[in-house]
Write an enzyme that holds these catalytic residues in place. Structure first.
Site, short mmCIF file in Angstrom:
data_model
loop_
_atom_site.label_atom_id
_atom_site.label_comp_id
_atom_site.label_asym_id
_atom_site.label_seq_id
_atom_site.Cartn_x
_atom_site.Cartn_y
_atom_site.Cartn_z
N PRO A 627 0.40 -1.95 10.32
CA PRO A 627 -1.04 -2.19 10.17
C PRO A 627 -1.88 -0.92 10.24
CG PRO A 627 -0.22 -3.00 12.29
CD PRO A 627 0.97 -2.67 11.47
N GLY A 697 3.07 -4.11 -2.75
CA GLY A 697 2.35 -2.84 -2.77
C GLY A 697 0.87 -3.03 -2.49
N GLY A 699 -1.20 0.12 -2.35
CA GLY A 699 -1.84 1.40 -2.59
C GLY A 699 -2.97 1.37 -3.59
N GLU A 700 -2.95 0.43 -4.52
CA GLU A 700 -3.95 0.44 -5.59
C GLU A 700 -4.89 -0.76 -5.56
OE1 GLU A 700 -1.97 2.62 -9.31
OE2 GLU A 700 -0.63 1.24 -8.28
#
Length: 737
Positions: A627, A697, A699-700
């Protein structure tokens, strides 16, 4: 349990103490340095190039131009090289900054000085400098690789559905040139020994770079080693090989010494990728109750004069909201511009700015709250794949985000919320990004001293992935994270998934997870078969692992450490490999990550300066492995997108096409004073259909929708709709007072 704990980054101490070594920090005996000469014009050709003074300068070992560089092998297309021409290929000039020469000298300063002495005689031709100038020649792209998204698609009859809709809006949105602007510039150190090449380089996929480098130089891939461990920011511009890497290798072979080439900050902006300007035209139709009927989305993006490179801004159009009909058309317009590259939420980011803004505009036309409008058009299945989402908690993201933000305090119309001299506005947007998979391998070794090591070729690009992968290995083996080492960023290691496209957590993480489980399983079977082990003869399913020991889950005190087991059996280690590919994904479902953004802006009534004072982001990305790093990554993505919404713009001269002042002094990115309170949380529900770890994922997806959320808040505050980013004060001063 290691997974789910807020562990500090494993490389943090090295970074904060300066001990961390990036590519430009690599040193080899006898190393020399290179510098590049870029074109001063955007279109034309080199009529003559005089290197006499440069060659005579102190310390110079070689000067390479298109006239004397060694022969390239293969073709850029066949090798999937980033550009369609190799560096120094010929005398023709296609964009400002294009590399025309390289100087190699004994010191960095000598190389830079000699590069300034190279004299170029140009034959200048008229340039196509801007997207507007290129629009008359916009056309359907001829994509040189397999299409990753449709460039022309119709579901149903969008024109008929639009005509039949109760309410229709037609809008145009624009995003400018954006630069990746990583802190670390591209760097390469190339060294030949006995016909083999070692390349230290800034890379997001060393195994992907190796065949490109080998193919261009005409050597077998197994004679090329690529190393890239720590990357100081990339955001997509280090996903592929650029010219300086090849030139450094060529120069090292020619001078017989290791050659280091670090590009200048200006060259980072001009020759190593960017997101091109994009024009988006949307037509949206809906019924009075808010039910969307159709969206027609037409995009045109700038592309280099040598080849077509479409941007996937239509990515979110048909997969975010429930629609009866969709029509998309992607076009490109050729400009004298450097080659673009994959960049921070490619496609989804600019696409969601347009779609998210259009939905907000529609909400005012209909008199429906923006959150409620999105609820009414919630999409349960992927419309093209015709499969349900494996896990979609977007409605929960809306609920939690609205609660944490205090959305109920929002006034229904613009220019109704004021605090002293500031107008206050609330905006929101959805976030979604399809989950990408890639093949990945990893090795986990459990050693007889009670430690373990993970080996895979991934890089640490600043996202904390080495930490989360260490936690994954700890969860699989039962060995504490501080007892686990990591070897990464080297083609001598098993091939990981690339560190782009948000693939690391799901794909490489799964490979590490499976390798760790197999190593633990081998150890458990060794104990079961060992008459001296306290676990001898137990069923395999009764053996657990924690704190560096195997134990009986029914009687936890009964067990032994890995150290005891391996040494008693004369084993120095257990080494197992894990492999991830698409075969592990449940074919019954489609996969994506989701989120919701809520933004508060304050706008000074006199200066019209926009400040994002609060932002709430809630995301559904499956299981959250750490987290602390997840929250940090989400906050970073939001800050990045805040820059794109309010200040980032790489400006091209409208006559020559040259970038105006390409430097961090003029290309503004957010600093601490620009960033208000950012509240990040997760609706956590493991998605085991996507990956055995249950994680996806993040990250984006955390940056997708931020542009729209901020633009929507600006409109709510002041009643001015800005459809061309960035939202700078000059675009607000002419509005109502």
């Amino acid at each position: 349990m290691a997974i789910g704990r807020p562990l500090n980054r494993v490389e943090a101490r090295e970074k904060v103490t300066g001990a961390a070594r990036y590519t430009a920090d690599a040193r080899l005996p006898g190393m020399v340095y290179a510098a590049l000469v870029g074109s001063a014009v955007s279109a034309g050709r080199v009529r003559a190039i005089d290197t006499t003074r440069a060659e005579a300068a102190p310390g110079v070992l070689a000067v390479l131009t298109h006239l004397n560089r060694p022969q390239w092998h293969g073709t850029p297309d066949a090798l999937r090289y980033q550009e369609t021409r190799f560096p120094l290929a010929d005398e023709h000039i296609h964009h400002h900054g294009q590399y025309l020469a390289m100087v190699v000298a004994g010191t960095r300063e000598q190389a830079a000085h000699a590069a300034d002495l190279v004299a170029v005689d140009y034959e200048t031709r008229p340039a196509v400098p801007t997207l507007d100038a290129a629009l008359p020649d916009a056309h359907q792209p001829v994509w040189r690789f397999e299409p990753e998204f449709p460039t022309l698609l119709a579901i149903g009859d969008p024109e008929a559905m639009l005509a039949a809709a109760d309410v229709r809006i037609e809008r145009e949105y624009r995003t400018p040139y954006y630069s990746h602007a990583p802190m670390e510039p591209h760097a390469t150190l190339a060294h030949w020994a006995g016909g083999s090449l070692t390349v230290y380089t800034t890379s997001q996929h060393v195994h992907g770079d190796r065949p490109v480098i080998a193919g261009a130089l005409g050597v077998p891939p197994d004679r090329v080693r690529v190393i890239s461990s720590l990357v100081g920011g990339a955001f997509g511009n280090k996903t592929a090989v650029w010219g300086p890497t090849l030139l450094a290798a060529v120069a090292a072979r020619q001078v017989g010494r290791p050659v280091q080439l670090v590009v200048t900050r200006k060259q980072v902006f001009t020759c190593h990728g960017h997101q091109p300007p994009i024009l988006q035209r949307l037509r949206v139709g809906a019924n009075r109750d808010g039910t969307l009927q159709a969206i027609v989305h037409h995009t045109v993006n700038g592309t280099p004069v040598l080849f077509d490179r479409p941007e996937g801004a239509i990515s979110p159009t048909g997969t975010v909201y429930a629609l009866r009909s969709v029509g998309v058309r992607v076009e490109v317009a050729r400009m004298h511009m450097p080659t673009p590259a994959t960049m921070r939420t490619p496609g989804d980011g600019p696409g969601m700015f347009a779609v998210g803004s259009a939905l907000d505009e529609l909400s005012y036309e209909l008199g429906i709250d923006p959150v409620e409008l999105r609820r009414r058009n919630h999409l349960a299945a992927h419309p093209l794949e015709r499969k349900p989402w494996s896990g979609k908690q977007l409605l929960e993201c809306y609920d939690e985000g609205a609660r944490r933000f205090g959305w109920e305090r929002r006034a229904p119309r613009p220019r109704m919320m004021r605090d002293g001299g500031d107008w206050v506005g609330f905006g929101m947007s959805s976030a979604q990004r399809l989950e990408h998979h890639g093949p990945a391998r990893a090795v986990v070794e459990i050693r007889d001293d009670g430690t373990a090591e993970v080996r895979t070729s991934t890089q640490e690009i600043g996202t904390g992935n080495l930490t989360t992968l260490t936690q994954v290995a700890a969860g699989g083996t039962g060995i504490e994270p501080d007892r686990i080492g990591f070897r990464s960023g080297d083609t001598t290691l098993p091939e990981s998934s690339p560190t782009y496209g948000s693939r690391t957590t799901g794909s490489t993480g799964t490979a590490v997870h499976l390798a760790a489980l197999r190593a633990r399983q081998v150890a458990a079977r060794l104990a079961i078969a060992d008459a001296r082990s306290p676990l001898h003869g137990l069923p395999e399913e009764r053996i657990g692992a924690a704190h560096g020991r195997l134990y009986d889950v029914d009687a936890p005190r009964r067990g032994e450490t890995y150290r005891e087991l391996l040494r008693r059996n004369g084993r120095r280690s257990i080494v197992e490999q894990g492999f991830h590919d698409l075969a592990g994904r449940d074919p019954r479902f489609s996969y994506a990550t989701f989120g919701a953004h809520f933004t508060e802006v304050r706008i000074d009534d006199t200066l019209r300066r926009v400040r994002v004072t609060r932002h709430v982001g809630v995301f559904a990305v499956g299981r959250v492995l750490n987290p602390k790093t997840a929250r940090n990554q989400a906050q970073g993505g939001i800050v990045y997108a805040l820059g794109g919404a309010l200040m980032e713009e790489l400006t091209a001269d409208p006559v020559t096409g040259r970038f105006i002042a390409p430097a961090l002094t003029d290309y503004h990115v957010p600093v601490n004073a620009d960033v208000g309170e950012i509240d990040v949380s997760f609706v956590e529900e493991p998605d085991y259909g996507a990956h055995p770890l249950g994680a996806k994922g993040l990250g984006e997806v955390v940056a997708v929708g931020v542009h729209a959320s901020i633009a929507n808040a600006v409109y709510h505050a002041i009643g001015i709709r800005v459809r061309d980013l960035p939202i700078t004060p000059d675009k607000l001063v002419a509005g109502p007072r």
